[in-house]
Design a protein around this motif. Structure first.
Motif, PDB file in Angstrom:
ATOM      1  N   THR A   1       0.848  -1.183   0.000  1.00  0.00           N
ATOM      2  CA  THR A   1       0.000   0.000   0.000  1.00  0.00           C
ATOM      3  C   THR A   1       0.886   1.235   0.000  1.00  0.00           C
ATOM      4  OG1 THR A   1      -1.843  -1.085   1.139  1.00  0.00           O
ATOM      5  CG2 THR A   1      -1.735   1.312   1.287  1.00  0.00           C
ATOM      6  N   VAL A   2       0.566   2.175  -0.886  1.00  0.00           N
ATOM      7  CA  VAL A   2       1.318   3.423  -1.022  1.00  0.00           C
ATOM      8  C   VAL A   2       0.355   4.584  -0.799  1.00  0.00           C
ATOM      9  CG1 VAL A   2       2.617   4.887  -2.627  1.00  0.00           C
ATOM     10  CG2 VAL A   2       2.967   2.393  -2.640  1.00  0.00           C
ATOM     11  N   PHE A   3       0.702   5.467   0.138  1.00  0.00           N
ATOM     12  CA  PHE A   3      -0.118   6.643   0.419  1.00  0.00           C
ATOM     13  C   PHE A   3       0.396   7.839  -0.384  1.00  0.00           C
ATOM     14  CE2 PHE A   3      -0.854   4.749   4.872  1.00  0.00           C
ATOM     15  CZ  PHE A   3      -2.065   4.190   4.488  1.00  0.00           C
ATOM     16  N   ALA A   4      -0.529   8.540  -1.077  1.00  0.00           N
ATOM     17  CA  ALA A   4      -0.211   9.757  -1.827  1.00  0.00           C
ATOM     18  C   ALA A   4      -1.178  10.862  -1.389  1.00  0.00           C
ATOM     19  CB  ALA A   4      -0.331   9.508  -3.332  1.00  0.00           C
ATOM     20  N   PRO A   5      -0.773  12.141  -1.525  1.00  0.00           N
ATOM     21  CA  PRO A   5      -1.591  13.239  -0.989  1.00  0.00           C
ATOM     22  C   PRO A   5      -2.852  13.529  -1.800  1.00  0.00           C
ATOM     23  CG  PRO A   5       0.713  13.900  -1.320  1.00  0.00           C
ATOM     24  CD  PRO A   5       0.518  12.604  -2.029  1.00  0.00           C
ATOM     25  N   VAL A   6      -3.591  14.525  -1.318  1.00  0.00           N
ATOM     26  CA  VAL A   6      -4.760  15.071  -1.995  1.00  0.00           C
ATOM     27  C   VAL A   6      -4.385  15.506  -3.408  1.00  0.00           C
ATOM     28  CG1 VAL A   6      -4.317  17.386  -1.082  1.00  0.00           C
ATOM     29  CG2 VAL A   6      -6.633  16.758  -1.766  1.00  0.00           C
ATOM     30  N   TYR A   7      -5.369  15.491  -4.313  1.00  0.00           N
ATOM     31  CA  TYR A   7      -5.106  15.777  -5.723  1.00  0.00           C
ATOM     32  C   TYR A   7      -6.223  16.655  -6.282  1.00  0.00           C
ATOM     33  CZ  TYR A   7      -3.980  14.537 -10.649  1.00  0.00           C
ATOM     34  OH  TYR A   7      -3.646  14.555 -11.991  1.00  0.00           O
ATOM     35  N   GLY A   8      -5.855  17.824  -6.834  1.00  0.00           N
ATOM     36  CA  GLY A   8      -6.780  18.581  -7.663  1.00  0.00           C
ATOM     37  C   GLY A   8      -7.474  19.817  -7.136  1.00  0.00           C
ATOM     38  N   PRO A   9      -7.508  20.116  -5.814  1.00  0.00           N
ATOM     39  CA  PRO A   9      -8.333  21.241  -5.357  1.00  0.00           C
ATOM     40  C   PRO A   9      -7.842  22.600  -5.868  1.00  0.00           C
ATOM     41  CG  PRO A   9      -7.867  19.748  -3.542  1.00  0.00           C
ATOM     42  CD  PRO A   9      -6.983  19.334  -4.677  1.00  0.00           C
TER      43      PRO A   9
ATOM     44  N   GLY B   1       2.808  12.710  -4.818  1.00  0.00           N
ATOM     45  CA  GLY B   1       1.519  12.993  -5.420  1.00  0.00           C
ATOM     46  C   GLY B   1       1.637  13.762  -6.720  1.00  0.00           C
ATOM     47  N   GLY B   2       0.554  14.459  -7.075  1.00  0.00           N
ATOM     48  CA  GLY B   2       0.497  15.182  -8.336  1.00  0.00           C
ATOM     49  C   GLY B   2       0.038  16.608  -8.119  1.00  0.00           C
ATOM     50  N   THR B   3      -1.191  16.920  -8.534  1.00  0.00           N
ATOM     51  CA  THR B   3      -1.729  18.268  -8.387  1.00  0.00           C
ATOM     52  C   THR B   3      -2.263  18.426  -6.967  1.00  0.00           C
ATOM     53  OG1 THR B   3      -2.359  18.195 -10.717  1.00  0.00           O
ATOM     54  CG2 THR B   3      -3.285  19.974  -9.413  1.00  0.00           C
ATOM     55  N   VAL B   4      -1.347  18.630  -6.018  1.00  0.00           N
ATOM     56  CA  VAL B   4      -1.739  18.713  -4.605  1.00  0.00           C
ATOM     57  C   VAL B   4      -2.633  19.920  -4.338  1.00  0.00           C
ATOM     58  CG1 VAL B   4       0.179  17.354  -3.703  1.00  0.00           C
ATOM     59  CG2 VAL B   4       0.491  19.806  -4.080  1.00  0.00           C
ATOM     60  N   CYS B   5      -2.588  20.897  -5.204  1.00  0.00           N
ATOM     61  CA  CYS B   5      -3.571  21.964  -5.313  1.00  0.00           C
ATOM     62  C   CYS B   5      -3.355  22.584  -6.687  1.00  0.00           C
ATOM     63  CB  CYS B   5      -3.450  23.011  -4.191  1.00  0.00           C
ATOM     64  SG  CYS B   5      -1.905  23.955  -4.211  1.00  0.00           S
ATOM     65  N   GLU B   6      -4.304  23.375  -7.144  1.00  0.00           N
ATOM     66  CA  GLU B   6      -4.216  23.968  -8.489  1.00  0.00           C
ATOM     67  C   GLU B   6      -3.773  25.420  -8.342  1.00  0.00           C
ATOM     68  OE1 GLU B   6      -4.172  23.485 -12.424  1.00  0.00           O
ATOM     69  OE2 GLU B   6      -5.266  21.970 -11.275  1.00  0.00           O
ATOM     70  N   PRO B   7      -2.503  25.738  -8.677  1.00  0.00           N
ATOM     71  CA  PRO B   7      -1.999  27.106  -8.462  1.00  0.00           C
ATOM     72  C   PRO B   7      -2.528  28.071  -9.519  1.00  0.00           C
ATOM     73  CG  PRO B   7      -0.276  25.740  -9.428  1.00  0.00           C
ATOM     74  CD  PRO B   7      -1.450  24.838  -9.188  1.00  0.00           C
ATOM     75  N   VAL B   8      -3.549  28.825  -9.173  1.00  0.00           N
ATOM     76  CA  VAL B   8      -4.240  29.651 -10.157  1.00  0.00           C
ATOM     77  C   VAL B   8      -3.483  30.928 -10.499  1.00  0.00           C
ATOM     78  CG1 VAL B   8      -6.482  28.739  -9.448  1.00  0.00           C
ATOM     79  CG2 VAL B   8      -5.610  30.836  -8.390  1.00  0.00           C
ATOM     80  N   ASP B   9      -2.378  31.227  -9.795  1.00  0.00           N
ATOM     81  CA  ASP B   9      -1.599  32.426 -10.108  1.00  0.00           C
ATOM     82  C   ASP B   9      -0.569  32.179 -11.207  1.00  0.00           C
ATOM     83  OD1 ASP B   9      -0.191  30.726  -8.367  1.00  0.00           O
ATOM     84  OD2 ASP B   9       0.980  32.384  -7.505  1.00  0.00           O
ATOM     85  N   VAL B  10      -0.546  30.960 -11.748  1.00  0.00           N
ATOM     86  CA  VAL B  10       0.378  30.602 -12.827  1.00  0.00           C
ATOM     87  C   VAL B  10      -0.454  30.271 -14.063  1.00  0.00           C
ATOM     88  CG1 VAL B  10       2.267  29.067 -13.514  1.00  0.00           C
ATOM     89  CG2 VAL B  10       1.967  29.670 -11.109  1.00  0.00           C
TER      90      VAL B  10
ATOM     91  N   ARG C   1       1.606  26.039 -15.923  1.00  0.00           N
ATOM     92  CA  ARG C   1       1.722  25.700 -14.503  1.00  0.00           C
ATOM     93  C   ARG C   1       2.194  24.273 -14.283  1.00  0.00           C
ATOM     94  NH1 ARG C   1      -4.692  26.218 -13.140  1.00  0.00           N
ATOM     95  NH2 ARG C   1      -4.110  28.380 -13.558  1.00  0.00           N
ATOM     96  N   HIS C   2       1.916  23.363 -15.250  1.00  0.00           N
ATOM     97  CA  HIS C   2       2.371  21.978 -15.064  1.00  0.00           C
ATOM     98  C   HIS C   2       3.889  21.910 -14.949  1.00  0.00           C
ATOM     99  CE1 HIS C   2       2.946  22.534 -19.382  1.00  0.00           C
ATOM    100  NE2 HIS C   2       3.692  21.441 -19.405  1.00  0.00           N
ATOM    101  N   LEU C   3       4.588  22.823 -15.614  1.00  0.00           N
ATOM    102  CA  LEU C   3       6.053  22.828 -15.546  1.00  0.00           C
ATOM    103  C   LEU C   3       6.522  23.197 -14.146  1.00  0.00           C
ATOM    104  CD1 LEU C   3       6.590  24.617 -18.961  1.00  0.00           C
ATOM    105  CD2 LEU C   3       7.094  22.208 -18.477  1.00  0.00           C
ATOM    106  N   ASP C   4       5.883  24.211 -13.555  1.00  0.00           N
ATOM    107  CA  ASP C   4       6.253  24.609 -12.194  1.00  0.00           C
ATOM    108  C   ASP C   4       5.865  23.536 -11.175  1.00  0.00           C
ATOM    109  OD1 ASP C   4       7.281  27.264 -12.777  1.00  0.00           O
ATOM    110  OD2 ASP C   4       5.225  27.809 -13.253  1.00  0.00           O
ATOM    111  N   MET C   5       4.740  22.886 -11.408  1.00  0.00           N
ATOM    112  CA  MET C   5       4.317  21.840 -10.483  1.00  0.00           C
ATOM    113  C   MET C   5       5.261  20.641 -10.549  1.00  0.00           C
ATOM    114  SD  MET C   5       0.120  21.962 -10.538  1.00  0.00           S
ATOM    115  CE  MET C   5      -0.111  21.737 -12.282  1.00  0.00           C
ATOM    116  N   LEU C   6       5.610  20.231 -11.764  1.00  0.00           N
ATOM    117  CA  LEU C   6       6.535  19.112 -11.905  1.00  0.00           C
ATOM    118  C   LEU C   6       7.878  19.439 -11.269  1.00  0.00           C
ATOM    119  CD1 LEU C   6       5.689  18.074 -15.559  1.00  0.00           C
ATOM    120  CD2 LEU C   6       5.433  16.605 -13.552  1.00  0.00           C
ATOM    121  N   TYR C   7       8.365  20.651 -11.503  1.00  0.00           N
ATOM    122  CA  TYR C   7       9.667  21.025 -10.928  1.00  0.00           C
ATOM    123  C   TYR C   7       9.612  21.002  -9.399  1.00  0.00           C
ATOM    124  CZ  TYR C   7      13.955  23.522  -9.888  1.00  0.00           C
ATOM    125  OH  TYR C   7      15.190  23.867  -9.389  1.00  0.00           O
TER     126      TYR C   7
END
Length: 524
Positions: A134-142, A177-186, A191-197
């Motif tokens: 079992t692998v735990f990952a954070p919240v995604y998408g808010p 995780g992935g999109t732990v929140c959606e950064p609307v200021d980018v 924004r996917h580039l900043d999130m991946l980095y």
């Protein structure tokens, strides 16, 4: 004297009279700092799974699924290539509707691995997805965040970075995780580039890729190649990405485009029907399970058309709705039954399973949030779920990533991890030496076995308050969300970025800057 024994003695003293402030709070701060940043390995379950479906029940669901695939079909919208791939595989394609001869989908799934490794840039953080793991990952998408200081507001890239740091610091969070929140200021298209980095630089745990456009999926693969090496990426899984079916029984071109990029690159995808039962599936558990199996199995089979052997996970996100208001509900019995049933169906297909999370509809990290979250996480654990998205931080039906709830959930994850270890039956676990030493009528506090084991014998929460009322009152009468507010700030203050090769970091930044320069900003 140990922290544990000091607490016990002071709790007794507190019952005899109000104590001065500071004692328990100082020890709690010490516990909070002691575990932060020390990652637990992914869970290797030592407990069994709980089943709610009999063999006959699973056969009924599978037969009904076959009927859907043969007679009703699944739509693949706006993707002529996908339709041609199904046509070449022997499916009946009429317009955008694809119908599948009995056995075709299951035959394709035979090449999907039952278990696979997702590699992290720190090999100690690699995770095994499938089997008893079992692998735990954070919240995604808010799109929103909340905390006690600011309330609810739109998320920014700073919030995204903070949540990545918290996931890195949380001992029982195995994944960034992935999109732990959606950064609307980018800008949306950048924004996917900043999130991946952020995932690649601020953490060395495994992470998820972008799925909002095929080009963004390709950026994920390209950046991974810079960090791990192109040859390594082509032959190993270094990212996992969420592909949602557009329920009921539809895949759209955006999700299919990202799926093809990842599967052809040998990267893992989680094929997840996103269902609010009563609106996007039937109101019954059996009907929802049948639709989930049809959508997930077809999506997984399509990954094998793209590249046989591509790692894939049977996913489901299934909740219910209020039949009075239409609002999604969480922590209720029916979605738990869907989760248990889908996990059993995934095992019959011999593929890993994703579901669950600390889900709730509450607007604050209150008792409703706690009850609803645990009512989802217990079935998640007991069903044998392999990859758990939304493990920490989810509020308001997934609209909000909460700082306080993130660390409160992480405390619970550590308890679930301890529970999954099962019962220690080693010589030390049997504790016969303690029983022989103490004998009838005495106590175990001072015996050799207790002295040797007291530090790790019981899970110690960094947040729960177990002191006397008088001591709790003297130290400010703090509720758990107020203690969580202090904890997440302490973790962020103590955070130190993991080391990264300077050449790799430079290459990542060069790629990101070049890609950003190639396109104008877009916020829609």
């Amino acid at each position: 004297m140990s922290d544990e024994m000091t607490d016990t003695a002071e709790a007794g003293a507190g019952r005899r009279g109000r104590r001065g402030s500071g004692g328990a709070e100082a020890r709690r701060a010490k516990r909070q700092s002691r575990g932060a940043g020390v990652s637990m390995p992914f869970i290797d379950r030592k407990i069994g799974v709980f089943n709610v479906l009999t063999e006959e029940g699973m056969e009924i669901i599978e037969a009904n699924c076959d009927k859907i695939l043969e007679e009703i079909g699944i739509e693949f919208r706006d993707d002529p290539e996908a339709l041609q791939m199904w046509r070449d595989a022997g499916a009946d394609v009429q317009g955008e509707r694809v119908r599948f001869p009995k056995g075709l989908v299951r035959d394709l799934l035979k090449t999907a691995p039952a278990q696979f490794t997702q590699y992290a840039r720190n090999p100690a953080r690699n995770v095994e997805i499938g089997g008893n793991n079992t692998v735990f990952a954070p919240v995604y998408g808010p799109p929103f965040i909340s905390n006690l200081d600011e309330g609810r507001r739109y998320a920014t890239i700073e919030d995204f970075q903070n949540l990545v740091k918290l996931a890195y610091m949380a001992p029982a969070m195995h994944h960034s995780g992935g999109t732990v929140c959606e950064p609307v200021d980018v800008p949306v298209n950048k924004r996917h580039l900043d999130m991946l980095y952020a995932h690649m630089r601020l953490s060395d745990k495994p992470y998820m890729g972008s799925v909002t456009h095929p080009e963004r999926a390709q950026d994920t693969v390209n950046l991974a190649g810079l960090m791990f090496g192109d040859d390594f990426v082509q032959n190993n899984c270094v990212t996992i990405s969420l592909i949602n079916a557009n329920s009921p029984m539809t895949f759209d071109d955006t999700m299919l485009g990202a799926l093809k990029v990842y599967a052809r690159a040998g990267q893992a995808t989680v094929i997840s029907p996103f269902i609010l039962a009563g609106a996007m599936s039937p109101v019954t558990v059996a009907g929802t399970l049948t639709q989930v199996l049809a959508e997930a199995s077809v999506g997984m089979a399509f990954t094998q058309l793209c590249r046989p052997g591509a790692p894939v996970v049977f996913g489901t996100f299934a909740s219910s709705i209020s039949m009075q208001t239409g609002a999604p509900t969480f922590g209720t019995p029916e979605p738990a039954l869907v989760l248990y049933g889908a996990a059993a169906l995934a095992r019959r297909l011999n593929v890993p399973f994703r579901s669950g999370g600390s889900l709730c509809a509450s607007k604050t990290p209150d008792a409703q949030a706690a009850y609803e979250s645990v009512q989802t996480m217990w079935p998640t654990l007991m069903a044998g779920t392999n990859f758990v998205l939304h493990s920490a931080g989810w509020l308001e039906g997934g609209l909000v990533s909460s700082y306080e709830k993130f660390v409160m959930d992480c405390d619970q994850l550590a308890m679930f991890q301890r529970f999954s270890e099962g019962i220690d039956l080693t010589e030390n676990g049997q504790a016969m030496s303690a029983i022989e030493e103490v004998g009838p009528g005495n106590h175990y506090l001072g015996c050799a076995h207790t002295q040797a084991n007291f530090e790790n014998a019981f899970y110690r929460s960094p947040l729960a308050d177990n002191a006397s009322f008088e001591q709790w009152e003297a130290e400010g009468s703090l509720r758990i969300e107020e203690r969580a507010n202090k904890l997440y700030k302490r973790w962020l203050n103590e955070y130190e970025a993991p080391e990264i090769d300077l050449g790799v970091d430079e290459a990542l930044n060069d790629y990101i800057n070049r890609r950003k320069a190639e396109m104008p900003d877009a916020f829609a």
